[in-house]
Design a protein around this motif. Structure first.
Motif, PDB file in Angstrom:
ATOM      1  N   GLU A  50      60.801  60.689  64.432  1.00  0.00           N
ATOM      2  CA  GLU A  50      60.517  61.622  65.516  1.00  0.00           C
ATOM      3  C   GLU A  50      59.369  62.573  65.173  1.00  0.00           C
ATOM      4  O   GLU A  50      58.564  62.922  66.031  1.00  0.00           O
ATOM      5  CB  GLU A  50      61.767  62.444  65.827  1.00  0.00           C
ATOM      6  N   LYS A  51      59.338  63.013  63.917  1.00  0.00           N
ATOM      7  CA  LYS A  51      58.317  63.962  63.471  1.00  0.00           C
ATOM      8  C   LYS A  51      57.945  63.671  62.033  1.00  0.00           C
ATOM      9  O   LYS A  51      58.773  63.217  61.232  1.00  0.00           O
ATOM     10  CB  LYS A  51      58.829  65.411  63.545  1.00  0.00           C
ATOM     11  N   MET A  52      56.690  63.964  61.702  1.00  0.00           N
ATOM     12  CA  MET A  52      56.227  63.943  60.316  1.00  0.00           C
ATOM     13  C   MET A  52      55.616  65.290  59.995  1.00  0.00           C
ATOM     14  O   MET A  52      54.782  65.803  60.752  1.00  0.00           O
ATOM     15  CB  MET A  52      55.210  62.820  60.091  1.00  0.00           C
ATOM     16  N   ILE A  53      56.057  65.901  58.886  1.00  0.00           N
ATOM     17  CA  ILE A  53      55.524  67.186  58.439  1.00  0.00           C
ATOM     18  C   ILE A  53      54.330  66.876  57.546  1.00  0.00           C
ATOM     19  O   ILE A  53      54.484  66.347  56.442  1.00  0.00           O
ATOM     20  CB  ILE A  53      56.582  67.983  57.652  1.00  0.00           C
ATOM     21  N   VAL A  54      53.119  67.189  58.029  1.00  0.00           N
ATOM     22  CA  VAL A  54      51.897  66.638  57.436  1.00  0.00           C
ATOM     23  C   VAL A  54      50.980  67.737  56.908  1.00  0.00           C
ATOM     24  O   VAL A  54      50.751  68.747  57.581  1.00  0.00           O
ATOM     25  CB  VAL A  54      51.128  65.794  58.477  1.00  0.00           C
ATOM     26  N   SER A  55      50.453  67.521  55.710  1.00  0.00           N
ATOM     27  CA  SER A  55      49.436  68.424  55.156  1.00  0.00           C
ATOM     28  C   SER A  55      48.161  67.637  54.871  1.00  0.00           C
ATOM     29  O   SER A  55      48.198  66.414  54.685  1.00  0.00           O
ATOM     30  CB  SER A  55      49.938  69.107  53.880  1.00  0.00           C
ATOM     31  N   ASN A  56      47.056  68.342  54.834  1.00  0.00           N
ATOM     32  CA  ASN A  56      45.749  67.709  54.646  1.00  0.00           C
ATOM     33  C   ASN A  56      45.445  67.601  53.155  1.00  0.00           C
ATOM     34  O   ASN A  56      45.133  68.594  52.503  1.00  0.00           O
ATOM     35  CB  ASN A  56      44.663  68.514  55.363  1.00  0.00           C
ATOM     36  N   SER A  57      45.520  66.391  52.628  1.00  0.00           N
ATOM     37  CA  SER A  57      45.253  66.198  51.198  1.00  0.00           C
ATOM     38  C   SER A  57      43.785  66.428  50.854  1.00  0.00           C
ATOM     39  O   SER A  57      43.443  66.583  49.680  1.00  0.00           O
ATOM     40  CB  SER A  57      45.699  64.801  50.748  1.00  0.00           C
ATOM     41  N   LEU A  76      44.937  70.747  62.346  1.00  0.00           N
ATOM     42  CA  LEU A  76      45.319  71.138  63.711  1.00  0.00           C
ATOM     43  C   LEU A  76      44.760  70.165  64.743  1.00  0.00           C
ATOM     44  O   LEU A  76      45.429  69.827  65.724  1.00  0.00           O
ATOM     45  CB  LEU A  76      44.814  72.544  64.025  1.00  0.00           C
ATOM     46  N   ASP A  77      43.538  69.702  64.503  1.00  0.00           N
ATOM     47  CA  ASP A  77      42.920  68.743  65.421  1.00  0.00           C
ATOM     48  C   ASP A  77      43.695  67.430  65.420  1.00  0.00           C
ATOM     49  O   ASP A  77      43.957  66.848  66.483  1.00  0.00           O
ATOM     50  CB  ASP A  77      41.462  68.512  65.029  1.00  0.00           C
ATOM     51  N   PHE A  78      44.078  66.974  64.218  1.00  0.00           N
ATOM     52  CA  PHE A  78      44.897  65.758  64.136  1.00  0.00           C
ATOM     53  C   PHE A  78      46.189  65.928  64.933  1.00  0.00           C
ATOM     54  O   PHE A  78      46.589  65.046  65.685  1.00  0.00           O
ATOM     55  CB  PHE A  78      45.252  65.448  62.671  1.00  0.00           C
ATOM     56  N   ALA A  79      46.843  67.062  64.732  1.00  0.00           N
ATOM     57  CA  ALA A  79      48.148  67.301  65.369  1.00  0.00           C
ATOM     58  C   ALA A  79      48.024  67.421  66.880  1.00  0.00           C
ATOM     59  O   ALA A  79      48.945  67.049  67.613  1.00  0.00           O
ATOM     60  CB  ALA A  79      48.786  68.555  64.786  1.00  0.00           C
ATOM     61  N   LYS A  84      53.796  63.819  67.328  1.00  0.00           N
ATOM     62  CA  LYS A  84      54.739  63.560  66.235  1.00  0.00           C
ATOM     63  C   LYS A  84      54.275  64.175  64.914  1.00  0.00           C
ATOM     64  O   LYS A  84      55.015  64.174  63.940  1.00  0.00           O
ATOM     65  CB  LYS A  84      54.968  62.060  66.072  1.00  0.00           C
ATOM     66  N   ILE A  85      53.058  64.688  64.885  1.00  0.00           N
ATOM     67  CA  ILE A  85      52.534  65.336  63.679  1.00  0.00           C
ATOM     68  C   ILE A  85      52.781  66.839  63.767  1.00  0.00           C
ATOM     69  O   ILE A  85      52.353  67.501  64.719  1.00  0.00           O
ATOM     70  CB  ILE A  85      51.027  65.067  63.515  1.00  0.00           C
ATOM     71  N   ALA A  86      53.487  67.381  62.775  1.00  0.00           N
ATOM     72  CA  ALA A  86      53.718  68.825  62.675  1.00  0.00           C
ATOM     73  C   ALA A  86      53.004  69.316  61.406  1.00  0.00           C
ATOM     74  O   ALA A  86      53.359  68.898  60.300  1.00  0.00           O
ATOM     75  CB  ALA A  86      55.203  69.119  62.598  1.00  0.00           C
ATOM     76  N   PHE A 114      51.505  75.860  63.116  1.00  0.00           N
ATOM     77  CA  PHE A 114      51.884  75.387  61.783  1.00  0.00           C
ATOM     78  C   PHE A 114      53.379  75.626  61.574  1.00  0.00           C
ATOM     79  O   PHE A 114      53.912  76.667  61.963  1.00  0.00           O
ATOM     80  CB  PHE A 114      51.094  76.121  60.697  1.00  0.00           C
ATOM     81  N   VAL A 115      54.033  74.667  60.930  1.00  0.00           N
ATOM     82  CA  VAL A 115      55.476  74.805  60.710  1.00  0.00           C
ATOM     83  C   VAL A 115      55.802  75.230  59.282  1.00  0.00           C
ATOM     84  O   VAL A 115      56.980  75.405  58.933  1.00  0.00           O
ATOM     85  CB  VAL A 115      56.217  73.494  61.045  1.00  0.00           C
ATOM     86  N   GLY A 116      54.785  75.408  58.441  1.00  0.00           N
ATOM     87  CA  GLY A 116      55.018  75.845  57.075  1.00  0.00           C
ATOM     88  C   GLY A 116      53.723  75.891  56.293  1.00  0.00           C
ATOM     89  O   GLY A 116      52.641  75.588  56.814  1.00  0.00           O
ATOM     90  N   LEU A 117      53.837  76.283  55.018  1.00  0.00           N
ATOM     91  CA  LEU A 117      52.701  76.322  54.098  1.00  0.00           C
ATOM     92  C   LEU A 117      52.907  75.286  53.000  1.00  0.00           C
ATOM     93  O   LEU A 117      54.040  74.979  52.627  1.00  0.00           O
ATOM     94  CB  LEU A 117      52.553  77.709  53.469  1.00  0.00           C
ATOM     95  N   LYS A 118      51.795  74.759  52.468  1.00  0.00           N
ATOM     96  CA  LYS A 118      51.863  73.744  51.413  1.00  0.00           C
ATOM     97  C   LYS A 118      51.081  74.214  50.189  1.00  0.00           C
ATOM     98  O   LYS A 118      49.964  74.711  50.307  1.00  0.00           O
ATOM     99  CB  LYS A 118      51.281  72.416  51.916  1.00  0.00           C
TER     100      LYS A 118
END
Length: 365
Positions: A50-57, A76-79, A84-86, A114-118
């Protein structure tokens, strides 16, 4: 170890993958389309991601790194093009000398995006307990966001081929714990549960349980790459059993499913002849089967629902959705107030016109 026979497996559920990447990693670049194989159709067992929590490597890889603003705006542009991208906002405390102003600005200008920090202390080569992280943790608390930290080996490991995986200098769970205790209200996630397996996984769980018993921090773990090359996920099962029996009760809400896709076997051409889609489906099946083998049916189903979906939903989305709901309620209430006010003004205006006309008639008599 006594394990239970499994019959009538039924896995058709929803998944939130708490650890995913896009962007540059080593020689590879993972475009948003890299995730399509997992999210555009059901997995082989019937599950739906349903969702993927995604960060930019591209903000993490030291070779050609993007800065906090550029990399996270790209995320943000990707999301914005895939619901489905958070996104997580990647933070670079070493490069900013501990100045979180850009991240603060980014979050302020993009509320609830944003749903969090990485954080990746190992790639940043900055120990996770360094005070350069503190201002970022303050920002996380300000916006009520969880923080995902790469965690790595507490102990050196000798692998079957004779190679040695050395104790991590920067991202050990106890280093992250030191930081988390300084910001005890901020949810902090140990990515990879502190290492792949054995004593390293146990050390991470030891710390999570200590934080629960002492109420000294709010720690979680994702299970990406835990017991990666075996079907029975012994260390995940051990973690579940220990977390079910803390002095504070059942704390299995602290475990999250994650894969690190599309890195490694989950990207490009896969690994050892297994394609990414099959590798992803297999890790889901293997974890769920391990839980089914270790717990009675109803209990296993509840654990599976929590680890694969509910825990991540509560951690990453519940706060954002409640805030959004409040904003919508206020907006709707304001609309109602404005509508009532408009009616009142209209009535008063009409009354004023009638009164004026009556006075004019009386004056003319």
């Amino acid at each position: 170890m006594k394990i239970r026979p499994v019959t009538n497996l039924s896995f058709k559920g929803k998944i939130i993958d708490s650890h995913v990447h896009l962007g540059k990693w080593g020689p590879n670049y993972y475009a948003p389309e890299s995730l399509d194989v997992f999210i555009n159709s059901k997995l082989s067992n019937g599950d739906t991601v349903e969702k993927m929590i995604v960060s930019n490597s591209s903000c993490i890889d030291n070779d050609g790194i993007l800065d906090e603003l550029a990399g996270n705006k790209q995320m943000l542009d990707f999301a914005s093009k895939n619901s489905k991208i958070a996104p997580l906002a990647v933070c670079q405390p070493k490069l900013t000398n501990g100045n979180a102003a850009d991240i603060d600005k980014l979050l302020k200008e993009n509320p609830h995006k944003f749903v969090g920090l990485k954080f990746h202390p190992k790639c940043m080569e900055l120990p996770a307990n360094d005070h350069a992280y503190d201002s970022y943790m303050d920002v996380a608390q300000k916006y009520k966001l969880p923080c995902l930290f790469h965690t790595d080996k507490t102990f050196s490991v000798t692998y079957s081929d004779g190679s040695i995986g050395t104790k991590c200098e920067y991202s050990r769970p106890e280093q992250v714990y030191d930081l988390a205790k300084r910001h005890k209200d901020v949810p902090v996630i140990f990515a990879h549960m502190g290492g792949n397996d054995g004593d390293n996984a146990k050390a991470a769980v030891d710390i999570i349980i200590d934080s629960i018993e002492s109420d000294s921090a709010k720690l979680y773990a994702d299970i990406s790459w835990v017991n990666p090359d075996v079907s029975y996920k012994e260390d995940i099962v051990k973690a579940i059993k220990r977390l079910k029996n803390t002095s504070k009760g059942d704390m299995t809400n602290r475990l999250l499913f994650g894969t690190d896709a599309p890195i490694g076997r989950f990207g490009k051409d896969g690994e050892n002849g297994i394609q990414p889609y099959n590798a992803y489906s297999k890790v889901v099946d293997d974890i769920k089967t391990s839980i089914k083998l270790a717990f009675p049916k109803e209990e296993a189903e509840e654990i599976i629902d929590k680890i694969f979906y509910r825990n991540a939903y509560n951690l990453f989305f519940q706060e954002n959705e409640s805030q959004t709901s409040v904003v919508k309620t206020i907006s709707n209430n304001n609309k109602k107030v404005y509508a009532v006010a408009a009616v009142i003004i209209g009535v008063l205006s009409a009354s004023g016109i009638l009164l004026k006309n009556k006075l004019q008639k009386n004056t003319s008599k």
